[in-house]
Design an enzyme around this catalytic site. Structure first.
Site, mmCIF file in Angstrom:
data_model
loop_
_atom_site.group_PDB
_atom_site.id
_atom_site.type_symbol
_atom_site.label_atom_id
_atom_site.label_comp_id
_atom_site.label_asym_id
_atom_site.label_seq_id
_atom_site.Cartn_x
_atom_site.Cartn_y
_atom_site.Cartn_z
ATOM 1 N N TYR A 1 0.835 -1.202 0.000
ATOM 2 C CA TYR A 1 0.000 0.000 0.000
ATOM 3 C C TYR A 1 0.865 1.245 0.000
ATOM 4 O O TYR A 1 2.063 1.200 0.286
ATOM 5 C CB TYR A 1 -0.953 -0.003 1.200
ATOM 6 C CG TYR A 1 -0.321 0.367 2.527
ATOM 7 C CD1 TYR A 1 -0.511 1.640 3.075
ATOM 8 C CD2 TYR A 1 0.460 -0.543 3.242
ATOM 9 C CE1 TYR A 1 0.060 1.985 4.299
ATOM 10 C CE2 TYR A 1 1.032 -0.201 4.460
ATOM 11 C CZ TYR A 1 0.827 1.061 4.983
ATOM 12 O OH TYR A 1 1.399 1.403 6.178
ATOM 13 N N LEU B 1 11.052 1.310 7.347
ATOM 14 C CA LEU B 1 10.500 1.729 6.065
ATOM 15 C C LEU B 1 11.202 3.020 5.641
ATOM 16 O O LEU B 1 11.349 3.939 6.449
ATOM 17 C CB LEU B 1 8.996 1.989 6.202
ATOM 18 C CG LEU B 1 8.287 2.404 4.919
ATOM 19 C CD1 LEU B 1 8.142 1.202 3.986
ATOM 20 C CD2 LEU B 1 6.927 3.007 5.224
ATOM 21 N N LYS C 1 6.613 -1.877 2.055
ATOM 22 C CA LYS C 1 5.400 -1.294 2.637
ATOM 23 C C LYS C 1 4.232 -2.272 2.475
ATOM 24 O O LYS C 1 3.294 -2.065 1.695
ATOM 25 C CB LYS C 1 5.084 0.062 2.007
ATOM 26 C CG LYS C 1 4.141 0.919 2.867
ATOM 27 C CD LYS C 1 4.091 2.349 2.365
ATOM 28 C CE LYS C 1 3.105 3.196 3.137
ATOM 29 N NZ LYS C 1 3.509 3.410 4.541
ATOM 30 N N GLU D 1 11.455 2.885 14.554
ATOM 31 C CA GLU D 1 10.612 3.926 13.978
ATOM 32 C C GLU D 1 9.275 3.932 14.700
ATOM 33 O O GLU D 1 9.046 3.136 15.615
ATOM 34 C CB GLU D 1 10.411 3.691 12.483
ATOM 35 C CG GLU D 1 9.803 2.341 12.148
ATOM 36 C CD GLU D 1 9.852 2.037 10.657
ATOM 37 O OE1 GLU D 1 9.872 2.981 9.840
ATOM 38 O OE2 GLU D 1 9.854 0.842 10.308
#
Length: 285
Positions: free
Chosen positions: A33, A205, A148, A180
């Site tokens: 996505y 990411l 992702k 993160e």
């Protein structure tokens, strides 16, 4: 106004949007996505998001069912059909429906492409003035976080932990260091005015907003260091913040209930947010 979404070649009312129960995105989280921000009816830093999309689908050998230019056309059509001024456009591509259910790729997959738009006033969000709190949680995700993937259960649990603590985000911890946020990149500003954020690798990411903010900072001769940092280092620093397409630059003022600096958004974070918004408006398409 009725929300219009895109499903496999058609623009339909949200209530009528359907995908197969046998879709591999639903059964296996076999999909990718992306989310792009919209300001003044225009897409922000969209090329960066589409480049990441193309990389992610390539990493799982999933072919996009349409060209990148067609995706842009659909994004803009969704913005227009939903009369969207500020907000987000979400897209998801999966390996499609296949019977019987089997872990191995189907021999002739027909990918599913779903896209929709949602309104959000990112620039004028109240939290931009107050800052947010984060909680820390163990990073229990798989080893390819650079992809992702729609497999977001670990992030869902992290975000739920944050919500239950009255916080807006969770920072995930691995080997004593921050990887993160649940849906954001993490930054700190040290006492000697160095911006620190974890280096890109399979552990995180590669954030599009992160990338843009780092470039904007470096263009202004700010020192940027890509390395891992601990929660203690964050608490000892001048400022902390997160970046994402849905937040831009957002100050972090508490971590696990402990105050960062004076508990208010710092001047560097505030200025970087202003600079990013200026960049977003100047480059929107």
């Amino acid at each position: 106004m009725q929300q219009i979404v895109y499903v496999d070649g058609s623009f339909v009312p949200a209530a009528d949007a359907k995908v197969s129960v046998f879709d591999r995105g639903f059964l296996f989280a076999d999909g990718i996505y992306e989310v792009s921000a919209v300001l003044d009816g225009k897409l922000i830093d969209n090329d960066s998001h589409l480049a990441r999309l193309q990389r992610s689908v390539g990493e799982i050998a999933l072919a996009l069912p349409v060209t990148l230019q067609r995706i842009v056309d659909i994004q803009k059509e969704l913005i227009a059909r939903n009369d969207l001024t500020d907000g987000l456009v979400y897209l998801q591509v999966t390996r499609g429906a296949a019977i019987p259910r089997d872990f191995a790729f189907p021999k002739h997959p027909k990918p599913t492409l779903v896209m929709f738009a949602s309104a959000k006033d990112i620039v004028n969000a109240a939290s931009a003035k107050t800052g947010i709190g984060v909680v820390t949680v163990p990073d229990i995700r798989w080893a390819r976080r650079d992809i992702k993937s729609v497999a977001l259960l670990a992030q869902v649990l992290a975000k739920q932990a944050a919500a239950e603590a009255g916080c807006a985000e969770a920072w995930m911890i691995e080997d004593g260091k921050v990887t993160e946020g649940g849906s954001s990149s993490a930054f700190i500003l040290t006492q000697d005015d160095v911006l620190v954020t974890r280096q890109n690798s399979s552990a995180i990411l590669p954030g599009c907003t992160r990338k843009a903010v780092m470039k904007l900072a470096e263009e202004r001769q700010l020192r940027v260091e890509e390395r891992a940092f601990s929660v203690d280092e964050a608490l000892a620093g001048k400022e902390a913040f997160i970046t994402s397409a849905s937040l831009f630059v957002q100050a972090v003022v508490t971590i696990d209930g402990r105050t960062v600096a004076n508990g208010k958004p710092g001047p560097m974070t505030t200025r970087l947010r202003e600079i990013y918004v200026e960049f977003a408006r100047a480059t929107a398409v």
